[in-house]
Design an enzyme around this catalytic site. Structure first.
Site, PDB file in Angstrom:
ATOM      1  N   ALA A  16      -1.067  -6.950   3.491  1.00 32.70           N
ATOM      2  CA  ALA A  16      -0.382  -6.930   2.249  1.00 32.70           C
ATOM      3  C   ALA A  16       0.815  -7.252   2.160  1.00 32.70           C
ATOM      4  CB  ALA A  16      -0.658  -5.618   1.305  1.00 32.70           C
ATOM      5  N   THR A  17       1.589  -6.927   3.159  1.00 38.65           N
ATOM      6  CA  THR A  17       3.003  -7.519   3.448  1.00 38.65           C
ATOM      7  C   THR A  17       3.175  -8.832   3.436  1.00 38.65           C
ATOM      8  OG1 THR A  17       3.787  -5.438   4.519  1.00 38.65           O
ATOM      9  CG2 THR A  17       5.040  -7.340   4.989  1.00 38.65           C
ATOM     10  N   ASN A  77       2.257   3.655  -4.631  1.00 40.37           N
ATOM     11  CA  ASN A  77       1.646   4.284  -3.658  1.00 40.37           C
ATOM     12  C   ASN A  77       2.231   5.926  -3.392  1.00 40.37           C
ATOM     13  OD1 ASN A  77       4.219   2.559  -3.465  1.00 40.37           O
ATOM     14  ND2 ASN A  77       4.526   3.459  -1.200  1.00 40.37           N
ATOM     15  N   SER A  97      -5.263  -5.055   0.506  1.00 43.91           N
ATOM     16  CA  SER A  97      -5.466  -4.968   1.786  1.00 43.91           C
ATOM     17  C   SER A  97      -6.556  -3.845   2.140  1.00 43.91           C
ATOM     18  CB  SER A  97      -4.056  -4.284   2.530  1.00 43.91           C
ATOM     19  OG  SER A  97      -4.257  -3.932   3.898  1.00 43.91           O
ATOM     20  N   HIS A 111      -7.330  -1.970   4.804  1.00 44.19           N
ATOM     21  CA  HIS A 111      -7.339  -0.761   5.607  1.00 44.19           C
ATOM     22  C   HIS A 111      -7.112   0.205   4.479  1.00 44.19           C
ATOM     23  CE1 HIS A 111      -2.980   0.374   6.079  1.00 44.19           C
ATOM     24  NE2 HIS A 111      -2.981  -1.145   5.741  1.00 44.19           N
ATOM     25  N   CYS A 151      14.126  13.604   5.929  1.00 48.06           N
ATOM     26  CA  CYS A 151      14.157  13.669   7.405  1.00 48.06           C
ATOM     27  C   CYS A 151      12.927  13.073   8.118  1.00 48.06           C
ATOM     28  CB  CYS A 151      14.538  15.011   8.005  1.00 48.06           C
ATOM     29  SG  CYS A 151      15.995  15.687   7.271  1.00 48.06           S
TER      30      CYS A 151
END
Lengths: 404, 320
Positions: free
Chosen positions: A71-72, A153, A201, A203, A327
């Site tokens: 997708a990127t 997302n 995408s 996956h 974090c």
């Protein structure tokens, strides 16, 4: 017990998908573009896979669904090619995106901004949704393209793509949507919408990693990002990833079937039940109303419990979830979506995302619920702020130390 | 770059066993009540540092013997990640039995060292060092409360990188001595900026008063002014063309540009032509200056006048 609830990050490859891919590694390993039987052996499988991929998003066969690596790549391709085709030559100078796009869109437009392109970031409201009305006013005669994700997302929020695509059509502006979190979860029908480009995408819907696609409407052709041997009709060079394409086809077929049948309803039922039970825990908050969310996603905050420490306790219990907060990621920043919706600052570092799949079971959800309860109990016990209101004389050291 | 940095590991893989154990079972977790402190004949100190909105917050409890200043008991509570909890715990441990003056000398680096499994392997990954700084700050906060002084009174010098505890004066000296010009070089020489990266430039996790890019900028300027000499004293007519352009730019930056920008305009320098008796500077107006009436009269004379005065030479400004 091990429970995987991070399906918005990636999913298990469906066993049937894996079985269909297998022959393309040691038997049918030919390069599809060669001239011999090894090549021809790959063609029927590829053809079937492409048909399934088209069917899964109901794409007209005259349009192109170009297979990419991820997708990127698809997102980079559409934005950079529009820059080369329409912005670099001065015809247009402007791109509109939402402020909560995936980094593959946000980092790309930042890069284009440095090259002189103007970018407008469409805000989300406190429910995590884009308000399409705002878009009309932002479009100018210099706007080259609007790129808004179909579903987010982090929150699972489904954006009003129908409305947005109408506005873009009326204003005669190209429209791209990153549907990575939508395809395989909700109905994506390209014959009922005015979408010029669409990213997805494999996956994310139980296909293999390393394969994605960009849908391109006929007449809206893009110059290639990858030049070379002119595979994929010259749109995207590079030897075809045969096994992955075959896997994507099978995964798409299964996902589309799940969306149409009751399987996705079962995911939704499980998610809703899980969410209802999580909300029984005191001081717990969910962002987007579940009616306008993808059926598998919950982004939830437990006041007084820092996100990474929650993941830590869940991981010890064998449970995989995620956090976009401080974090856990390299850059120490709080969850960008939590910031964008204007969540209380104290909650910005407490968001945890659970994302289910059609492989999630009732037993797994019941087990996770117990683990979350005991983690919240333990971590609130450690927490310096939960169930404690500091006397006024104690300041937090915030003012004089720039620790923002 | 290189093989180890291409596929990122998870940060948890880089935690030491000690950090992991402390996160799972902190030893000094809890509170000290007023009654408990009284029983011990001690003064109770409760110090808070950080805030949940920042992602880290810690509260330190001390029971201090008012006669000897010795910290008899030390407990903590913390909102934060594994590193924050483990380092708060270690910090509380290190405080116990020390006098307040001794405790103030404990830094986040001591805390990190105490959490290492083996002496030469860091206890936490670089980007997590930041989460231990809070443990150091809260000690100062507690000591300040006990002594009734301000926290700043314990800072002997300005610290630019808190993770590595590198001071402003050290950085300035190292940059100058080694002629450093990049952030990477600073990190190689001093470790400053190699951890949470907040101190490199504005926009990081924490706001700072001074950033490493400022220090590099300062040093770069210093070098330029040394190389060119002080333009105010150097004869403009003796300069090379490049020096002249720079000198003109500088005068415009310092005296003129701000006023143009305030009115929504700007200008750019296009060229310099040298004549026997004077120098012509070719400029182009930008923004609101374009078409502004005074741009060919008042503003133009003001620019010419300022350049003539500051550079001590006969300069004509020509608009294009």
């Amino acid at each position: 017990m091990n429970v995987y609830l991070d399906n918005n990050a990636t999913t298990i490859v469906a066993p049937q998908v894996f079985i269909e891919m297998e022959p393309y590694f040691v038997q049918k390993y030919g390069n599809p573009n060669s001239l011999h039987a090894y090549a021809s052996d790959t063609h029927p499988g590829l053809k079937t896979a492409m048909e399934k991929i088209y069917a899964g998003i109901n794409a007209p066969t005259e349009d192109s669904v170009v297979i990419t690596a991820c997708a990127t790549e698809s997102n980079n391709w559409v934005l950079k090619s529009i820059y080369f085709q329409q912005i670099l030559n001065g015809d247009k100078d402007h791109i509109i995106v939402s402020e909560v796009e995936h980094p593959s869109v946000l980092s790309t437009v930042k890069f284009l901004e440095n090259l002189g392109c103007k970018v407008t970031y469409l805000p989300i409201n406190n429910e995590g949704i884009i308000e399409a009305d705002n878009l009309s006013d932002m479009i100018t005669d210099k706007t080259a393209i609007v790129s808004i994700m179909w579903a987010n997302n982090e929150t699972g929020a489904i954006f009003p793509i129908d409305e947005i695509s109408q506005i873009c059509k009326e204003k005669n502006v190209l429209f791209h949507t990153d549907a990575t979190q939508a395809v395989g979860k909700i109905v994506v029908d390209l014959q009922s919408l005015n979408v010029d480009y669409l990213t997805f995408s494999a996956h994310k819907f139980h296909g293999p990693k390393g394969v994605g696609a960009l849908y391109i409407k006929k007449g809206k052709e893009l110059i290639p990002l990858l030049h070379g041997g002119a595979q994929m009709d010259g749109y995207r060079s590079g030897t075809l990833n045969v096994a992955a394409i075959v896997g994507m086809g099978k995964a798409m077929e299964m996902a589309a079937e799940a969306v149409e049948s009751k399987k996705m309803d079962e995911v939704r039922r499980l998610r809703d039940e899980f969410e209802d039970n999580l909300l029984q825990i005191a001081d717990t908050f969910v962002v987007t109303p579940r009616e306008i969310r993808t059926p598998n996603t919950i982004l939830i905050s437990f006041r007084g419990v820092e996100g990474e420490s929650m993941l830590w306790d869940l991981n010890r219990a064998g449970i995989a979830a995620s956090t976009g907060s401080a974090c856990a990621s390299e850059d120490l920043e709080s969850n960008p979506v939590m910031e964008a919706i204007g969540a209380e600052a104290d909650l910005a570092h407490t968001a945890i995302r659970f994302s289910l799949s059609r492989y999630t079971t009732q037993e797994e959800i019941d087990y996770t619920l117990k683990a979350v309860n005991s983690a919240v109990l333990r971590l609130r016990g450690i927490s310096s702020s939960y169930a404690y209101s500091p006397p006024e004389s104690i300041d937090t050291g915030k003012e004089n130390n720039g620790h923002r | 770059m290189g093989i180890d940095s291409l596929i990122g590991g998870t940060i948890w893989d880089e935690y030491s066993q000690i950090v992991t154990d402390l996160m799972n079972n902190p030893r000094n977790l809890g509170e000290i009540t007023e009654e408990k402190a009284k029983e011990m004949g001690a003064t109770l100190i409760v110090a808070d540092f950080g805030a949940e909105s920042c992602g880290d917050a810690v509260r330190l409890y001390w029971a201090v013997d008012p006669e000897t200043d010795i910290i008899l008991e030390s407990k903590f509570k913390s909102f934060g990640c594994g590193t924050a909890i483990a380092s708060s715990d270690t910090m509380a441990e290190l405080c116990r039995g020390k006098t307040v003056d001794e405790a103030v000398k404990i830094t986040n680096i001591d805390v990190e060292l105490a959490m290492r499994d083996t002496p030469d392997v860091p206890a936490v990954p670089a980007q997590k060092m930041h989460c231990s700084v809070m443990a150091y700050d809260v000690i100062k906060k507690a000591a300040a409360q006990y002594k009734g002084v301000s926290m700043e009174s314990f800072e002997e010098e300005v610290i630019v990188c808190e993770c590595a505890r590198i001071s402003l004066s050290t950085l300035q000296e190292v940059i100058r001595l080694n002629d450093l010009t990049t952030i990477e070089q600073i990190a190689d020489y001093t470790k400053a900026g190699a951890f949470c990266k907040s101190c490199i430039r504005p926009g990081g996790h924490e706001e700072k008063e001074i950033y490493l890019v400022d220090l590099l900028g300062e040093y770069a300027k210093e070098k330029v002014s040394k190389a060119v000499g002080n333009n105010d004293n150097q004869d403009f007519d003796q300069m090379t063309v490049v020096q002249k352009i720079k000198a003109v730019e500088r005068v415009i930056d310092e005296n003129i540009r701000q006023m143009l920008i305030m009115d929504g305009g700007d200008l750019e320098i296009l060229d310099i032509k040298e004549h026997e008796l004077c120098t012509d500077i070719y400029i182009r107006y930008l923004g609101a200056c374009v078409g502004c009436e005074s741009s060919s009269t008042g503003t133009l004379y003001a620019i010419e006048g300022t350049l003539n005065q500051k550079l001590g030479s006969m300069i004509r400004v020509v608009t294009v």
